[in-house]
Design a protein around this motif. Structure first.
Motif, PDB file in Angstrom:
ATOM      1  N   THR A  12       0.833  -1.198   0.000  1.00 29.00           N
ATOM      2  CA  THR A  12       0.000   0.000   0.000  1.00 29.00           C
ATOM      3  C   THR A  12       0.872   1.254   0.000  1.00 29.00           C
ATOM      4  O   THR A  12       1.944   1.281   0.600  1.00 29.00           O
ATOM      5  CB  THR A  12      -0.902   0.020   1.250  1.00 29.00           C
ATOM      6  N   THR A  13       0.384   2.285  -0.677  1.00 33.15           N
ATOM      7  CA  THR A  13       1.006   3.601  -0.623  1.00 33.15           C
ATOM      8  C   THR A  13       0.126   4.494   0.251  1.00 33.15           C
ATOM      9  O   THR A  13      -1.097   4.507   0.100  1.00 33.15           O
ATOM     10  CB  THR A  13       1.156   4.194  -2.032  1.00 33.15           C
ATOM     11  N   LEU A  14       0.751   5.237   1.144  1.00 30.86           N
ATOM     12  CA  LEU A  14       0.032   6.043   2.126  1.00 30.86           C
ATOM     13  C   LEU A  14       0.215   7.531   1.848  1.00 30.86           C
ATOM     14  O   LEU A  14       1.300   7.967   1.447  1.00 30.86           O
ATOM     15  CB  LEU A  14       0.530   5.730   3.535  1.00 30.86           C
ATOM     16  N   PHE A  15      -0.851   8.292   2.088  1.00 30.57           N
ATOM     17  CA  PHE A  15      -0.818   9.744   1.924  1.00 30.57           C
ATOM     18  C   PHE A  15      -1.372  10.399   3.184  1.00 30.57           C
ATOM     19  O   PHE A  15      -2.431  10.010   3.685  1.00 30.57           O
ATOM     20  CB  PHE A  15      -1.672  10.179   0.732  1.00 30.57           C
ATOM     21  N   ILE A  16      -0.671  11.420   3.671  1.00 27.03           N
ATOM     22  CA  ILE A  16      -1.134  12.202   4.808  1.00 27.03           C
ATOM     23  C   ILE A  16      -0.803  13.670   4.563  1.00 27.03           C
ATOM     24  O   ILE A  16       0.064  14.011   3.749  1.00 27.03           O
ATOM     25  CB  ILE A  16      -0.494  11.743   6.144  1.00 27.03           C
ATOM     26  N   SER A  17      -1.494  14.549   5.266  1.00 28.06           N
ATOM     27  CA  SER A  17      -1.164  15.978   5.220  1.00 28.06           C
ATOM     28  C   SER A  17      -1.801  16.664   6.415  1.00 28.06           C
ATOM     29  O   SER A  17      -2.633  16.078   7.132  1.00 28.06           O
ATOM     30  CB  SER A  17      -1.664  16.626   3.917  1.00 28.06           C
ATOM     31  N   ASP A  18      -1.395  17.900   6.644  1.00 25.79           N
ATOM     32  CA  ASP A  18      -2.034  18.778   7.634  1.00 25.79           C
ATOM     33  C   ASP A  18      -2.066  18.178   9.036  1.00 25.79           C
ATOM     34  O   ASP A  18      -3.068  18.268   9.740  1.00 25.79           O
ATOM     35  CB  ASP A  18      -3.448  19.141   7.173  1.00 25.79           C
ATOM     36  N   LEU A  19      -0.946  17.587   9.455  1.00 25.17           N
ATOM     37  CA  LEU A  19      -0.848  17.110  10.831  1.00 25.17           C
ATOM     38  C   LEU A  19      -0.651  18.272  11.800  1.00 25.17           C
ATOM     39  O   LEU A  19      -1.075  18.203  12.951  1.00 25.17           O
ATOM     40  CB  LEU A  19       0.313  16.124  10.975  1.00 25.17           C
ATOM     41  N   HIS A  20       0.024  19.314  11.342  1.00 30.58           N
ATOM     42  CA  HIS A  20       0.293  20.493  12.160  1.00 30.58           C
ATOM     43  C   HIS A  20       0.962  20.097  13.481  1.00 30.58           C
ATOM     44  O   HIS A  20       0.550  20.534  14.565  1.00 30.58           O
ATOM     45  CB  HIS A  20      -0.991  21.284  12.416  1.00 30.58           C
ATOM     46  N   LEU A  21       1.989  19.274  13.370  1.00 31.23           N
ATOM     47  CA  LEU A  21       2.709  18.825  14.560  1.00 31.23           C
ATOM     48  C   LEU A  21       3.299  20.017  15.309  1.00 31.23           C
ATOM     49  O   LEU A  21       3.859  20.929  14.711  1.00 31.23           O
ATOM     50  CB  LEU A  21       3.840  17.873  14.164  1.00 31.23           C
ATOM     51  N   ALA A  22       3.176  19.971  16.625  1.00 29.18           N
ATOM     52  CA  ALA A  22       3.715  21.036  17.470  1.00 29.18           C
ATOM     53  C   ALA A  22       4.007  20.453  18.838  1.00 29.18           C
ATOM     54  O   ALA A  22       3.355  19.495  19.267  1.00 29.18           O
ATOM     55  CB  ALA A  22       2.733  22.199  17.574  1.00 29.18           C
ATOM     56  N   ALA A  23       4.952  21.050  19.522  1.00 37.67           N
ATOM     57  CA  ALA A  23       5.344  20.547  20.838  1.00 37.67           C
ATOM     58  C   ALA A  23       4.195  20.590  21.837  1.00 37.67           C
ATOM     59  O   ALA A  23       4.145  19.781  22.771  1.00 37.67           O
ATOM     60  CB  ALA A  23       6.530  21.352  21.368  1.00 37.67           C
ATOM     61  N   ASN A  24       3.252  21.494  21.641  1.00 42.56           N
ATOM     62  CA  ASN A  24       2.138  21.617  22.584  1.00 42.56           C
ATOM     63  C   ASN A  24       0.961  20.702  22.252  1.00 42.56           C
ATOM     64  O   ASN A  24      -0.091  20.791  22.879  1.00 42.56           O
ATOM     65  CB  ASN A  24       1.658  23.069  22.674  1.00 42.56           C
ATOM     66  N   ARG A  25       1.138  19.819  21.238  1.00 39.17           N
ATOM     67  CA  ARG A  25       0.125  18.816  20.941  1.00 39.17           C
ATOM     68  C   ARG A  25       0.780  17.427  20.921  1.00 39.17           C
ATOM     69  O   ARG A  25       0.912  16.789  19.867  1.00 39.17           O
ATOM     70  CB  ARG A  25      -0.553  19.092  19.598  1.00 39.17           C
ATOM     71  N   PRO A  26       1.221  16.940  22.088  1.00 35.15           N
ATOM     72  CA  PRO A  26       1.891  15.641  22.139  1.00 35.15           C
ATOM     73  C   PRO A  26       1.003  14.486  21.710  1.00 35.15           C
ATOM     74  O   PRO A  26       1.499  13.434  21.305  1.00 35.15           O
ATOM     75  CB  PRO A  26       2.311  15.519  23.611  1.00 35.15           C
ATOM     76  N   ASP A  27      -0.322  14.651  21.791  1.00 33.12           N
ATOM     77  CA  ASP A  27      -1.215  13.580  21.365  1.00 33.12           C
ATOM     78  C   ASP A  27      -1.105  13.332  19.865  1.00 33.12           C
ATOM     79  O   ASP A  27      -1.087  12.175  19.409  1.00 33.12           O
ATOM     80  CB  ASP A  27      -2.660  13.892  21.753  1.00 33.12           C
ATOM     81  N   ILE A  28      -1.003  14.416  19.082  1.00 35.59           N
ATOM     82  CA  ILE A  28      -0.839  14.259  17.635  1.00 35.59           C
ATOM     83  C   ILE A  28       0.530  13.665  17.324  1.00 35.59           C
ATOM     84  O   ILE A  28       0.655  12.772  16.473  1.00 35.59           O
ATOM     85  CB  ILE A  28      -1.014  15.601  16.905  1.00 35.59           C
ATOM     86  N   THR A  29       1.551  14.142  18.008  1.00 37.40           N
ATOM     87  CA  THR A  29       2.904  13.625  17.786  1.00 37.40           C
ATOM     88  C   THR A  29       2.978  12.137  18.087  1.00 37.40           C
ATOM     89  O   THR A  29       3.547  11.363  17.309  1.00 37.40           O
ATOM     90  CB  THR A  29       3.920  14.381  18.663  1.00 37.40           C
ATOM     91  N   THR A  30       2.386  11.713  19.198  1.00 38.26           N
ATOM     92  CA  THR A  30       2.401  10.292  19.553  1.00 38.26           C
ATOM     93  C   THR A  30       1.695   9.455  18.503  1.00 38.26           C
ATOM     94  O   THR A  30       2.178   8.384  18.106  1.00 38.26           O
ATOM     95  CB  THR A  30       1.736  10.079  20.927  1.00 38.26           C
ATOM     96  N   CYS A  31       0.553   9.942  18.033  1.00 41.88           N
ATOM     97  CA  CYS A  31      -0.186   9.217  17.004  1.00 41.88           C
ATOM     98  C   CYS A  31       0.631   9.120  15.719  1.00 41.88           C
ATOM     99  O   CYS A  31       0.674   8.063  15.082  1.00 41.88           O
ATOM    100  CB  CYS A  31      -1.519   9.911  16.739  1.00 41.88           C
ATOM    101  N   PHE A  32       1.296  10.207  15.341  1.00 44.21           N
ATOM    102  CA  PHE A  32       2.114  10.200  14.130  1.00 44.21           C
ATOM    103  C   PHE A  32       3.287   9.242  14.258  1.00 44.21           C
ATOM    104  O   PHE A  32       3.564   8.446  13.344  1.00 44.21           O
ATOM    105  CB  PHE A  32       2.625  11.612  13.844  1.00 44.21           C
ATOM    106  N   LEU A  33       3.971   9.263  15.382  1.00 41.44           N
ATOM    107  CA  LEU A  33       5.130   8.387  15.567  1.00 41.44           C
ATOM    108  C   LEU A  33       4.715   6.917  15.516  1.00 41.44           C
ATOM    109  O   LEU A  33       5.394   6.091  14.902  1.00 41.44           O
ATOM    110  CB  LEU A  33       5.819   8.708  16.890  1.00 41.44           C
ATOM    111  N   ASN A  34       3.593   6.597  16.129  1.00 41.04           N
ATOM    112  CA  ASN A  34       3.137   5.215  16.094  1.00 41.04           C
ATOM    113  C   ASN A  34       2.602   4.824  14.715  1.00 41.04           C
ATOM    114  O   ASN A  34       2.680   3.662  14.317  1.00 41.04           O
ATOM    115  CB  ASN A  34       2.089   4.978  17.178  1.00 41.04           C
TER     116      ASN A  34
END
Length: 250
Positions: A2-24
């Motif tokens: 499969t090929t995966l596409f993502i955008s607009d994560l807007h990762l930031a230090a003050n949103r660790p929940d998004i960062t954790t989800c992205f890393l996993n």
């Protein structure tokens, strides 16, 4: 595969929940992909490839681990991370693509882009975009002291938020004629982009030809991922906790 596409994560230090989800997501899903395409605004705002913060280092290390494992990662700059450049790519193994790029998806040609250039009705934003993409201005900005750059970015972010509050949703969406023009220029019937934060699969007919436009969603409240394989495509939204399982790259 499969090929995966993502955008607009807007990762930031003050949103660790998004960062954790992205890393996993990188550890658990992208690790098995044919390729990963990041179509801009990976970061809330990228101030420069010399970002010394632990947050930036964490993201660089995770992407480097994925590309070292053998998964190609492609990146198109968004309106929040247009300063991401070759140094970041050297550090991570990520491949930087032009703003509008044609790719082959299992035999089907497609055009991919962040999507902000399609919003031609937003004349004020397009003028701002032309200004900040001037090479001399970027060259000058990157040579300012780090603390001064962060203060400027903070002011720009504040102005962007204020500007959005005065605009209609229609103005900030894509222009249908611009979409048709870009697809015609590249002789494709499939377009994939982000930016508008309106995840959807649009099926239209233009001059007798069936066209598909896939819009990726943001990651503010959920993870938005497009899965493409030989049998077709699927745009899925997951809760941010969906990928919060412990997986590691071997």
């Amino acid at each position: 595969m499969t090929t995966l596409f993502i955008s607009d994560l807007h990762l930031a230090a003050n949103r660790p929940d998004i960062t954790t989800c992205f890393l996993n997501f990188l550890h658990c899903e992208a690790i098995d992909a044919d390729a990963l395409y990041i179509l801009g605004d990976l970061f809330e705002f990228w101030t420069g490839d010399d970002d010394p913060t632990p947050f930036a280092s964490q993201i660089r290390q995770a992407l480097h681990a994925l590309t070292t494992h053998g998964v190609p990662v492609y990146f198109i700059q968004g309106n929040r991370d247009f300063l991401l450049g070759e140094t970041f790519c050297q550090q991570t193994g990520v491949i930087l693509l032009p703003d509008v790029t044609e790719i082959d998806l299992y035999g089907q040609r497609a055009v991919i882009l962040h999507g902000d250039t399609l919003c031609t009705d937003d004349e004020r934003y397009q003028a701002f975009r032309r200004k900040v993409h001037q090479p001399w201005l970027q060259w000058l900005f990157k040579r300012l002291p780090w603390r001064l750059r962060t203060r400027i970015v903070s002011k720009v972010q504040h102005d962007i938020r204020d500007d959005k509050q005065t605009k209609s949703m229609t103005i900030m969406d894509v222009n249908a004629q611009e979409v048709a023009t870009v697809m015609a220029q590249h002789h494709v019937n499939l377009m994939i982009h982000g930016h508008t934060h309106r995840p959807a699969i649009h099926e239209d007919t233009y001059e007798g030809s069936r066209q598909t436009r896939i819009v990726l969603g943001d990651w503010y409240e959920q993870a938005s991922i497009l899965y493409v394989d030989k049998s077709g495509y699927s745009l899925k939204q997951h809760a941010l906790t969906h990928n919060n399982e412990q997986c590691e790259i071997d």
